[in-house]
Design an enzyme around this catalytic site. Structure first.
Site, PDB file in Angstrom:
ATOM      1  N   TYR A 169       0.851  -1.204   0.000  1.00 10.82           N
ATOM      2  CA  TYR A 169       0.000   0.000   0.000  1.00 10.82           C
ATOM      3  C   TYR A 169       0.882   1.247   0.000  1.00 10.82           C
ATOM      4  CZ  TYR A 169      -3.679  -3.301   1.449  1.00 10.82           C
ATOM      5  OH  TYR A 169      -4.557  -4.355   1.526  1.00 10.82           O
ATOM      6  N   ASP A 176      -5.285   2.614  11.483  1.00 12.93           N
ATOM      7  CA  ASP A 176      -4.918   1.338  12.117  1.00 12.93           C
ATOM      8  C   ASP A 176      -3.417   1.281  12.422  1.00 12.93           C
ATOM      9  OD1 ASP A 176      -6.967   1.333  10.135  1.00 12.93           O
ATOM     10  OD2 ASP A 176      -7.049  -0.847  10.067  1.00 12.93           O
TER      11      ASP A 176
END
Length: 406
Positions: A169, A176
């Site tokens: 990513y 998170d």
């Protein structure tokens, strides 16, 4: 004669193997039988013992079939570690140690851990190593901590210095990730580095606060893509489209836990406390009359949205701990108690014959991008699957119960 000796030896060996395997099953069964969950217990013990009874080996948490280094196990075991500090029980300690020793090898390598994936989720189990190393002084635990710390040294970063959530990513910070990385990072830098990295830790919070906060609601979006390249990212801000309660829960838990290690005179500490106050004030506006929060935080009552256990447990914990530590005004303790009432009265719908408890309406998983592609839409969040007693809810539930002394 040789054959008869060989036959006798094989018979004895077979009996021994049968006895040993029998012992293993029996010891698990005994462990299950030995666990008595009384209705008079505190909620923290009730939940911990329920999980231990249903998952006799700690690696089995989340219904795992074999041991793996994973953030969900770490979250529950960290909550049991905190419980053991307040209500010491050798079973709690053994349960945590069982997981760590299943995975940490004699040379300090960690089974199933792949550092080169740069997945920040895999930093959080490192938190379990501090107490075990402090107690045993065994080199393997120190080496394992150093290995996890190495990941943070090498973790790819956005142009402005924020940790990527994972190698897959690029340029993305997720709420998170603040929980996954910063509490371990803060404890490590305090314990072994004379606090040299506190500014870098504060910077992670600064970046997400600066870029992911919605000026209208004060809530933070689930993720921010600095490159604005992802299809889910707003072309002007880089933010994902919605507010997800669990992501916000990870964020406020990251703040209260990382603050444990910041020295009182550190110049960035007041800033972090301010972020916590801002987030708490924004969240308080969206607390339902039941005491709980919805899966999509700001869209209570819309079709498909539901009162969700993990985010509600996380907020209850962060609010209660925030008050207990003096970061938040006293009114948030009332909101935390109200949330805990909602969890126990609305979402724990039945108690098993053995006293075990089940927390319902736990979102099992949610993310962005990936394959199959997750677009971060309202429909996406409300349709992700649910799982009773999901670890992302039970761990924070235990922590909230402890902070509230319920």
């Amino acid at each position: 004669m040789k054959n008869s000796r060989k036959h006798s030896f094989m018979s004895v060996l077979l009996v021994c193997v049968m006895a040993l395997t029998g012992c293993k099953v029996t010891s698990q069964e005994t462990a299950k039988k030995e666990i008595v969950i009384s209705k008079d217990m505190k909620w923290s013990d009730k939940m911990a013992l329920t999980l231990m009874k249903r998952h006799p080996e700690s690696y089995m948490l989340d219904d795992a079939k074999k041991p793996k280094w994973d953030y969900v196990h770490a979250l529950v075991l960290h909550s049991i570690e905190e419980l053991n500090k307040k209500n010491p029980d050798p079973r709690y300690k053994a349960y945590i140690r069982g997981y760590v020793d299943e995975l940490v090898q004699e040379d300090g390598t960690i089974k199933t851990y792949e550092l080169d994936k740069y997945n920040i989720d895999l930093v959080v189990p490192g938190r379990l190593l501090f107490a075990i190393y402090a107690e045993t002084k065994q080199d393997k635990y120190l080496k394992a901590m150093q290995l996890v710390r190495k990941q943070l040294t090498e973790q790819p970063r956005t142009a402005s210095g924020g940790f990527w959530h994972k190698q897959i990513y690029p340029n993305q910070m997720w709420l998170d990730g603040l929980y996954m990385g910063e509490p371990f990072y803060a404890e490590y830098t305090l314990t072994f580095e004379n606090g040299k990295s506190f500014d870098d830790i504060a910077k992670q919070f600064e970046l997400i606060q600066l870029h992911a906060t919605d000026p209208k609601t004060g809530l933070l979006y689930h993720a921010w893509d600095e490159s604005k390249a992802m299809p889910w990212a707003n072309k002007e801000t880089g933010n994902s489209p919605n507010f997800w309660s669990r992501a916000l829960g990870w964020y406020v838990m990251a703040l209260v836990d990382a603050l444990d290690y910041f020295p009182k005179d550190h110049p960035k500490r007041p800033e972090l406390i301010k972020y916590l106050n801002n987030a708490a004030a924004a969240l308080a506006k969206y607390q339902d009359k039941s005491g709980l929060w919805y899966q999509v935080t700001d869209k209570g009552g819309e079709k498909g949205n539901y009162l969700e256990a993990s985010g509600s447990s996380m907020f209850a914990y962060a609010f209660a701990k925030g008050v207990n530590k003096g970061y938040l005004p006293a009114k948030y303790k009332k909101l935390a108690n109200k949330a805990f009432d909602g969890l126990t009265k609305v979402l724990i719908k039945k108690v098993d014959e053995d006293g075990g408890i089940t927390l319902t309406n736990c979102c099992q998983v949610a993310g962005l991008g990936g394959t199959p592609y997750r677009d971060g839409s309202y429909e996406y969040y409300v349709n992700e699957r649910k799982k009773d007693n999901d670890p992302k809810a039970t761990g924070p539930f235990i922590l909230a119960a402890l902070e509230l002394n319920r």
